[in-house]
Design a protein around this motif. Structure first.
Motif, PDB file in Angstrom:
ATOM      1  N   ARG A  49       0.815  -1.205   0.000  1.00 16.95           N
ATOM      2  CA  ARG A  49       0.000   0.000   0.000  1.00 16.95           C
ATOM      3  C   ARG A  49       0.856   1.265   0.000  1.00 16.95           C
ATOM      4  NH1 ARG A  49      -5.563   0.303   1.260  1.00 16.95           N
ATOM      5  NH2 ARG A  49      -6.151   2.430   1.793  1.00 16.95           N
ATOM      6  N   ALA A  50       2.111   1.159   0.434  1.00 17.51           N
ATOM      7  CA  ALA A  50       3.013   2.313   0.410  1.00 17.51           C
ATOM      8  C   ALA A  50       3.317   2.748  -1.020  1.00 17.51           C
ATOM      9  CB  ALA A  50       4.311   1.984   1.136  1.00 17.51           C
ATOM     10  N   ALA A  51       3.221   1.822  -1.971  1.00 15.71           N
ATOM     11  CA  ALA A  51       3.473   2.135  -3.381  1.00 15.71           C
ATOM     12  C   ALA A  51       2.222   2.666  -4.071  1.00 15.71           C
ATOM     13  CB  ALA A  51       3.995   0.913  -4.112  1.00 15.71           C
ATOM     14  N   SER A  52       1.061   2.160  -3.666  1.00 15.13           N
ATOM     15  CA  SER A  52      -0.210   2.607  -4.240  1.00 15.13           C
ATOM     16  C   SER A  52      -1.356   2.044  -3.404  1.00 15.13           C
ATOM     17  CB  SER A  52      -0.343   2.135  -5.685  1.00 15.13           C
ATOM     18  OG  SER A  52      -1.600   2.495  -6.207  1.00 15.13           O
ATOM     19  N   VAL A  53      -2.413   2.820  -3.266  1.00 20.05           N
ATOM     20  CA  VAL A  53      -3.545   2.383  -2.455  1.00 20.05           C
ATOM     21  C   VAL A  53      -4.252   1.156  -3.024  1.00 20.05           C
ATOM     22  CG1 VAL A  53      -3.973   4.624  -1.441  1.00 20.05           C
ATOM     23  CG2 VAL A  53      -5.099   4.021  -3.574  1.00 20.05           C
ATOM     24  N   GLN A  54      -4.022   0.843  -4.299  1.00 22.84           N
ATOM     25  CA  GLN A  54      -4.669  -0.327  -4.896  1.00 22.84           C
ATOM     26  C   GLN A  54      -4.135  -1.641  -4.333  1.00 22.84           C
ATOM     27  OE1 GLN A  54      -3.718  -0.944  -9.095  1.00 22.84           O
ATOM     28  NE2 GLN A  54      -1.946   0.371  -8.828  1.00 22.84           N
ATOM     29  N   PHE A  55      -2.979  -1.619  -3.658  1.00 19.66           N
ATOM     30  CA  PHE A  55      -2.364  -2.842  -3.150  1.00 19.66           C
ATOM     31  C   PHE A  55      -2.669  -3.028  -1.670  1.00 19.66           C
ATOM     32  CE2 PHE A  55       0.090  -1.699  -6.904  1.00 19.66           C
ATOM     33  CZ  PHE A  55      -0.119  -2.849  -7.643  1.00 19.66           C
ATOM     34  N   LEU A  56      -3.953  -3.147  -1.362  1.00 21.00           N
ATOM     35  CA  LEU A  56      -4.389  -3.439  -0.005  1.00 21.00           C
ATOM     36  C   LEU A  56      -3.798  -4.782   0.423  1.00 21.00           C
ATOM     37  CD1 LEU A  56      -6.158  -2.532   2.329  1.00 21.00           C
ATOM     38  CD2 LEU A  56      -8.067  -3.730   1.266  1.00 21.00           C
ATOM     39  N   ARG A  57      -3.782  -5.730  -0.525  1.00 23.43           N
ATOM     40  CA  ARG A  57      -3.117  -7.023  -0.317  1.00 23.43           C
ATOM     41  C   ARG A  57      -1.774  -6.945  -1.059  1.00 23.43           C
ATOM     42  NH1 ARG A  57      -2.351 -11.395  -3.393  1.00 23.43           N
ATOM     43  NH2 ARG A  57      -3.650 -10.552  -5.048  1.00 23.43           N
ATOM     44  N   PRO A  58      -0.652  -7.000  -0.331  1.00 23.25           N
ATOM     45  CA  PRO A  58       0.667  -6.882  -0.983  1.00 23.25           C
ATOM     46  C   PRO A  58       0.904  -8.008  -1.991  1.00 23.25           C
ATOM     47  CG  PRO A  58       0.872  -6.647   1.386  1.00 23.25           C
ATOM     48  CD  PRO A  58      -0.529  -7.116   1.120  1.00 23.25           C
ATOM     49  N   ILE A  59       1.706  -7.696  -3.021  1.00 22.42           N
ATOM     50  CA  ILE A  59       2.087  -8.703  -4.019  1.00 22.42           C
ATOM     51  C   ILE A  59       3.600  -8.710  -4.192  1.00 22.42           C
ATOM     52  CG2 ILE A  59      -0.100  -8.483  -5.275  1.00 22.42           C
ATOM     53  CD1 ILE A  59       1.505  -6.979  -7.489  1.00 22.42           C
ATOM     54  N   THR A  60       4.091  -9.824  -4.699  1.00 21.19           N
ATOM     55  CA  THR A  60       5.478  -9.927  -5.126  1.00 21.19           C
ATOM     56  C   THR A  60       5.459  -9.794  -6.639  1.00 21.19           C
ATOM     57  OG1 THR A  60       5.919 -11.424  -3.288  1.00 21.19           O
ATOM     58  CG2 THR A  60       7.560 -11.349  -5.034  1.00 21.19           C
ATOM     59  N   PHE A  61       6.342  -8.952  -7.173  1.00 20.79           N
ATOM     60  CA  PHE A  61       6.272  -8.550  -8.578  1.00 20.79           C
ATOM     61  C   PHE A  61       7.661  -8.602  -9.200  1.00 20.79           C
ATOM     62  CE2 PHE A  61       5.946  -5.233 -11.900  1.00 20.79           C
ATOM     63  CZ  PHE A  61       4.777  -5.623 -12.531  1.00 20.79           C
ATOM     64  N   ARG A  62       7.806  -9.317 -10.332  1.00 17.42           N
ATOM     65  CA  ARG A  62       9.073  -9.340 -11.080  1.00 17.42           C
ATOM     66  C   ARG A  62       8.943  -8.393 -12.271  1.00 17.42           C
ATOM     67  NH1 ARG A  62      10.110 -14.709 -12.163  1.00 17.42           N
ATOM     68  NH2 ARG A  62       8.886 -14.570 -14.049  1.00 17.42           N
ATOM     69  N   VAL A  63       9.847  -7.442 -12.364  1.00 16.49           N
ATOM     70  CA  VAL A  63       9.789  -6.387 -13.369  1.00 16.49           C
ATOM     71  C   VAL A  63      10.275  -6.892 -14.728  1.00 16.49           C
ATOM     72  CG1 VAL A  63      10.663  -4.096 -13.991  1.00 16.49           C
ATOM     73  CG2 VAL A  63      10.185  -4.641 -11.591  1.00 16.49           C
ATOM     74  N   ILE A  64       9.482  -6.590 -15.752  1.00 11.88           N
ATOM     75  CA  ILE A  64       9.924  -6.798 -17.136  1.00 11.88           C
ATOM     76  C   ILE A  64      10.538  -5.495 -17.649  1.00 11.88           C
ATOM     77  CG2 ILE A  64       9.197  -7.230 -19.505  1.00 11.88           C
ATOM     78  CD1 ILE A  64       6.914  -8.918 -18.398  1.00 11.88           C
ATOM     79  N   ARG A  65       9.806  -4.387 -17.433  1.00 11.46           N
ATOM     80  CA  ARG A  65      10.324  -3.082 -17.875  1.00 11.46           C
ATOM     81  C   ARG A  65       9.693  -1.972 -17.058  1.00 11.46           C
ATOM     82  NH1 ARG A  65       6.541  -3.868 -21.878  1.00 11.46           N
ATOM     83  NH2 ARG A  65       7.954  -5.067 -23.130  1.00 11.46           N
ATOM     84  N   ALA A  66      10.454  -0.902 -16.928  1.00 13.89           N
ATOM     85  CA  ALA A  66       9.939   0.342 -16.336  1.00 13.89           C
ATOM     86  C   ALA A  66       9.794   1.317 -17.493  1.00 13.89           C
ATOM     87  CB  ALA A  66      10.896   0.874 -15.284  1.00 13.89           C
ATOM     88  N   HIS A  67       8.589   1.777 -17.739  1.00 11.49           N
ATOM     89  CA  HIS A  67       8.336   2.688 -18.857  1.00 11.49           C
ATOM     90  C   HIS A  67       8.860   4.086 -18.545  1.00 11.49           C
ATOM     91  CE1 HIS A  67       5.889  -0.049 -21.233  1.00 11.49           C
ATOM     92  NE2 HIS A  67       5.333  -0.436 -20.111  1.00 11.49           N
ATOM     93  N   ASP A  68       9.264   4.790 -19.578  1.00 12.84           N
ATOM     94  CA  ASP A  68       9.731   6.169 -19.414  1.00 12.84           C
ATOM     95  C   ASP A  68       8.626   7.159 -19.810  1.00 12.84           C
ATOM     96  OD1 ASP A  68       9.756   5.704 -22.123  1.00 12.84           O
ATOM     97  OD2 ASP A  68      11.763   6.486 -22.451  1.00 12.84           O
ATOM     98  N   TRP A  69       7.373   6.743 -19.659  1.00  7.12           N
ATOM     99  CA  TRP A  69       6.245   7.596 -19.987  1.00  7.12           C
ATOM    100  C   TRP A  69       6.173   8.767 -19.014  1.00  7.12           C
ATOM    101  CZ3 TRP A  69       2.455   2.899 -19.985  1.00  7.12           C
ATOM    102  CH2 TRP A  69       2.694   2.117 -21.114  1.00  7.12           C
TER     103      TRP A  69
END
Length: 94
Positions: free
Chosen positions: A13-33
């Motif tokens: 939730r510290a990253a975004s309020v949508q993550f009430l339930r924390p997840i583990t996430f493997r990054v493919i890419r970080a967009h430069d948008w």
């Protein structure tokens, strides 16, 4: 912290309020948008408890709220691998 391809993150939730339930996430890419200051779009896979990818996702998060669990492996340098040329041999027919 700007994640790199291969990083494994704990997204809460510290990253975004949508993550009430924390997840583990493997990054493919970080967009430069262009986004709001401190926010970033990430493409990657949600991982289960054993580390297997279960869902491909794009997430919009605050980079300051991400916790890195595992860094991406460093790029290999030094050894240069060359390909062996294959010499064609005559084909025997008959």
């Amino acid at each position: 912290m700007l994640p790199r391809s291969g990083d494994v993150l704990h997204v809460t939730r510290a990253a975004s309020v949508q993550f009430l339930r924390p997840i583990t996430f493997r990054v493919i890419r970080a967009h430069d948008w262009p986004t709001y200051d401190g926010w970033v779009w990430l493409d990657g896979y949600e991982l289960n408890a054993t580390g297997d990818a279960v869902n491909r996702r794009s997430i919009f998060v605050q980079s300051a709220g991400l916790c890195q669990l595992q860094a991406a492996p460093a790029p290999r340098t030094g050894a240069v691998h060359t390909r062996r040329t294959v010499v064609p041999t005559p084909v025997r027919v008959g």
